[in-house]
Design a protein around this motif. Structure first.
Motif, short mmCIF file in Angstrom:
data_model
loop_
_atom_site.label_atom_id
_atom_site.label_comp_id
_atom_site.label_asym_id
_atom_site.label_seq_id
_atom_site.Cartn_x
_atom_site.Cartn_y
_atom_site.Cartn_z
N ILE A 1 45.00 24.86 44.55
CA ILE A 1 44.00 25.92 44.36
C ILE A 1 42.84 25.48 43.46
N GLN A 2 43.14 24.64 42.46
CA GLN A 2 42.07 24.19 41.55
C GLN A 2 40.97 23.42 42.29
N ALA A 3 41.36 22.77 43.42
CA ALA A 3 40.35 22.00 44.14
C ALA A 3 39.30 22.94 44.72
N ALA A 4 39.74 24.14 45.14
CA ALA A 4 38.80 25.09 45.72
C ALA A 4 38.02 25.84 44.64
N PRO B 1 41.02 28.73 32.91
CA PRO B 1 41.77 29.95 32.61
C PRO B 1 41.69 30.26 31.13
N SER B 2 42.02 31.49 30.78
CA SER B 2 41.97 31.86 29.37
C SER B 2 43.09 31.16 28.59
N GLN B 3 44.12 30.68 29.31
CA GLN B 3 45.19 29.91 28.65
C GLN B 3 45.43 28.63 29.46
N PRO B 4 45.99 27.56 28.85
CA PRO B 4 46.28 26.35 29.62
C PRO B 4 47.28 26.66 30.73
N PHE C 1 40.16 34.33 34.67
CA PHE C 1 39.69 32.99 34.99
C PHE C 1 38.17 33.02 35.12
N VAL C 2 37.56 31.93 34.67
CA VAL C 2 36.15 31.74 35.02
C VAL C 2 36.18 30.69 36.10
N ALA D 1 28.33 29.03 42.19
CA ALA D 1 28.13 30.15 41.26
C ALA D 1 29.39 30.35 40.42
N THR D 2 29.20 30.96 39.26
CA THR D 2 30.35 31.21 38.39
C THR D 2 30.78 32.66 38.55
N VAL D 3 32.08 32.87 38.71
CA VAL D 3 32.58 34.25 38.74
C VAL D 3 33.70 34.40 37.72
N VAL D 4 33.77 35.62 37.17
CA VAL D 4 34.87 35.90 36.24
C VAL D 4 35.85 36.79 37.01
N VAL D 5 37.13 36.39 37.04
CA VAL D 5 38.10 37.23 37.75
C VAL D 5 39.23 37.63 36.81
N LYS D 6 39.68 38.85 37.04
CA LYS D 6 40.84 39.34 36.31
C LYS D 6 42.02 39.16 37.28
N ALA D 7 43.01 38.36 36.88
CA ALA D 7 44.05 37.98 37.85
C ALA D 7 45.44 38.42 37.40
#
Ligand code: ADP
Length: 710
Positions: free
Chosen positions: A66-69, A74-77, A95-96, A103-109
């Motif tokens: 997933i990191q590749a996409a 993340p807010s934590q390691p 996550f940012v 573009a940068t998006v902030v998501v609440k996951a």
């Protein structure tokens, strides 16, 4: 896979059964993005919202980590997150992430760990929501809040947070009781308005409020909002209330407020209301002290008004001029290194026309219209060129004065009026010293045509009196003149007789005759010179200004009086300074002065029977650059009782005197810009007349008639 999760893996080539496809639709319809990945982070499912949010199609993502996409921070390691999810099966965080387009998006996951029946981990289901906008808004809000707080604390404005609730309640009751026109009611019931003010509590205020309105005690101010309002300002407070009940969200006005220490302030009062009347528990009020600004504005307005009044109603013609083009011409000349602008204009006459045409009339007052005989101020539009046709030289000097940084310029000029009359005017100009307004100047004109005419007349009368005085001097000198003329005539007669005798000789002595003829010619010249001098004294010429030598004038005067001096046994002592500068003046009039003073000296010594009779005429360079001329005698001197009246017209102590000699001397000397005074000889009793003459300045018109004169 599809029976583990109602979500298609969308692996290319997968053929989905139609019922499964229907279930996929459901997951694709949820608003959240859904991604499924293994503990190795390899993606196995990716819903429509994830495609929309991150820009990656499921076929791009599935199978990869997933990191590749979505390169993300993340807010934590990640390690910590995976440990947590292993322990409790769920993790929530932010996550940012970076989308496909960068573009940068902030998501609440939310990550949920799915386990198999044995409790072993299968994969992680991530549901997430885009909170980029929310975060941005929160940040902006935080910034505004921070700004607001620092403004509140540190501003030069005073801020009050007020609790209006009690007052609002009272107003609601009033309105419920049927009072219809709220504004009119407040206007007619100042007691009620005052009562409302007393109900308002200050719940917070900044330091500036204490500084401006407090009396040293913070608590007192918090309890005293109503005391800040003098009665004269209740109307503004009432209006601010009307505004809130008219559902306006803010209100501002200038108003006078009082500090608890009694200080009056002109303020700008601004209040902002919450949207709901019910929330009148927290109303923010800002007060800016504009006392100084208001005072400055009032003073400026007053002085502007005064200036305008003066401009329009002064009985002096005033013109406001604008000359940006002239400023440009000056700059041009400065860049060329011109220091003497007058000279520069003389050598570039076309530049003078540019300056004249570049100076525009912006405004004129009523007096200008009448003085320059126009019908209305509109006729003055355009450049000043038309007014300077008669006095271009003066305009050139005015421009040069401006160029050299002088504050102003004045001169007597001839100016054509709109009906063609040529006026004599006193022109004065004030150049603006204000930075940024160098292109403006104020010009004034005073019509002095009548005065110039009167002065011309006075000058003519004075010239005639001076002439009459000279003729009267000639009268006094008749005997001397007759004697003087008779001398060369006698010599000529004698020479002629002797010549005849020599001619009768045999042979005639031509040599002797030639010598006698030469002597005769000299005598004829002498007689002619005497007659010239008498004619000059008797002449009736208009005074003129020429460069003249004072020493020469003295010598001519002594020559003129030679016989009179001899006749009265007066010795002349000439003490003339060499290398005296020339002065600008009228030769005949100045000679008349020396002759008058000398005759007075001769007469004083003769009348007194003075045993020693010396007339001294002295010239010297004065310390101030002018010339000093002294005429001194060894007579009885000036009687102390007469000293103050010597220069009065018709004052004489002589039986046959006229008493106009000295006043005329004074008029002539003053017309030459000089002074004359009477005193005593330093060694002895005789009189001494001292004259000071400037070398340059000479007025064309005598300044005044002799005191009490004709
Ligand atoms: P006037 O010679 O006709 O009297 P002036 O105006 O020349 O008129 O002189 C005014 C008076 O000033 C004289 O009458 C005399 O009293 C006094 N005065 C002028 N010059 C002398 C002088 N050198 N010594 C003494 N008195 C003088």
């Amino acid at each position: 896979m599809s029976d583990r999760l109602s979500l298609s893996s969308a692996i290319p080539g997968d053929k989905l059964p139609s019922d499964a496809s229907r279930r996929v639709d459901v997951v694709d319809l949820v608003e959240e993005s859904v991604a499924v990945f293994g503990l190795d982070m390899r993606v196995t499912a990716w819903n429509a919202e994830a495609e929309r949010l991150y820009g990656w199609k499921r076929e791009d993502v599935i199978g990869g980590v997933i990191q590749a996409a979505v390169r993300c921070s993340p807010s934590q390691p990640l390690k910590v997150i995976l440990e947590k999810i292993n322990q409790v099966g769920i993790w929530r965080g932010e996550f940012v992430r970076r989308t496909k387009s960068g573009a940068t998006v902030v998501v609440k996951a939310k990550w949920s760990l799915r386990r198999d029946l044995a409790g072993g981990p299968i994969d992680i289901v991530e549901t997430s929501r885009d909170i980029t906008d929310v975060r941005r808004t929160e940040e902006a809000l935080e910034r505004v809040q921070h700004q607001y707080q620092s403004l509140f604390k540190s501003s030069v404005a005073s801020f009050f947070e007020l609790d209006f609730s009690e007052a609002a309640q009272s107003v609601r009751e009033l309105l419920d009781s049927g009072a219809v026109d709220f504004r009119a009611f407040l206007q007619n019931n100042s007691g009620y308005v005052r009562g409302l003010l007393e109900m308002i509590r200050i719940t917070g205020c900044n330091d500036q409020s204490f500084l401006t309105f407090g009396d040293g005690n913070r608590e007192t101010l918090l309890r005293s909002f109503d005391r800040l309002w003098p009665d004269e300002s209740l109307g503004v407070f009432a209006e601010s209330l009307v505004a809130v009940f008219e559902k306006k969200d803010h209100y501002s006005s200038e108003v006078v407020l009082l500090s608890l220490a009694g200080q009056r302030y002109d303020t700008l009062y601004a209040v902002s209301y919450p949207p709901q009347l019910l929330e009148l528990t927290r109303v923010l009020v800002g007060v800016v002290d504009v006392t100084q600004a208001k005072r400055a504005t009032t003073a400026r307005e007053r002085s502007e008004r005064r200036y305008r009044d003066l401009f329009h109603f002064l009985p002096v013609a005033l013109l406001q001029l604008e000359g940006q083009e002239v400023v440009d011409i000056f700059d041009e000349a400065r860049s060329q290194g011109v220091t003497d602008f007058s000279d520069h204009l003389k050598t570039h006459p076309e530049l003078l026309d540019r300056v004249l045409n570049g100076l525009k009339i912006v405004e004129v007052n009523d007096r200008t219209v009448s003085m320059l005989r126009a019908q209305s101020a509109d006729e003055f539009k355009g450049s000043v060129a038309r007014y300077w046709t008669e006095s271009r030289d003066m305009f050139r000097e005015a421009a040069a004065a401006r160029y050299s940084g002088k504050p102003g310029y004045e001169a007597l000029v001839k100016m054509p009026a709109h009906d063609g009359t040529i006026l004599d005017a006193l022109f004065f100009s004030v150049f603006s010293p204000i930075p940024g307004e160098q292109n403006l100047s104020l010009v004034g004109l005073i019509d002095v045509s009548d005065r110039v005419r009167a002065q011309d007349m006075l000058a003519r009368v004075q010239a005639e009196i001076a002439h009459a005085a000279r003729v009267s001097v000639l009268g006094e000198l008749t005997a001397s003149i007759a004697h003087e003329v008779s001398q060369p005539l006698t010599a000529i007669g004698t020479n002629t007789e002797a010549s005849l005798l020599w001619l009768e000789h045999s042979p005639p002595d031509i040599g002797e005759v030639r010598e006698l003829a030469a002597r005769t010619a000299t005598e004829v010249q002498r007689a002619a010179d005497i007659i010239d001098r008498v004619r000059l004294m008797a002449s009736r010429t208009v005074p003129e200004q020429r460069s003249v030598s004072v020493n020469l004038i003295v010598e001519e005067a002594v020559l003129f009086l030679r016989h009179e001096l001899q006749r009265n046994e007066v010795t002349v002592s000439l003490d003339l300074a060499s290398e005296l500068p020339q002065i600008l003046g009228d030769r005949v009039q100045l000679q008349q002065v020396v002759v008058n003073l000398a005759i007075n000296g001769i007469q004083a010594m003769a009348l007194d029977n003075s045993p020693t009779r010396i007339l001294t005429v002295r010239t010297a360079a004065a310390l101030d650059g002018g010339i000093l001329l002294e005429v001194e005698d060894t007579g009885p001197g000036i009687d102390v009782n007469d000293a103050g009246r010597l220069f009065e017209s018709f004052f004489t102590t002589k039986a046959t005197g006229m008493g106009i000699g000295l006043p005329i001397c004074r008029t002539i000397i003053e017309a030459h810009g000089g002074q004359i005074s009477a005193g005593s000889q330093t060694n002895g009793s005789g009189a001494r007349f001292t004259i000071r003459l400037p070398t340059q300045s000479c007025r064309s018109q005598p300044p005044a008639s002799p005191s009490g004169g004709p």
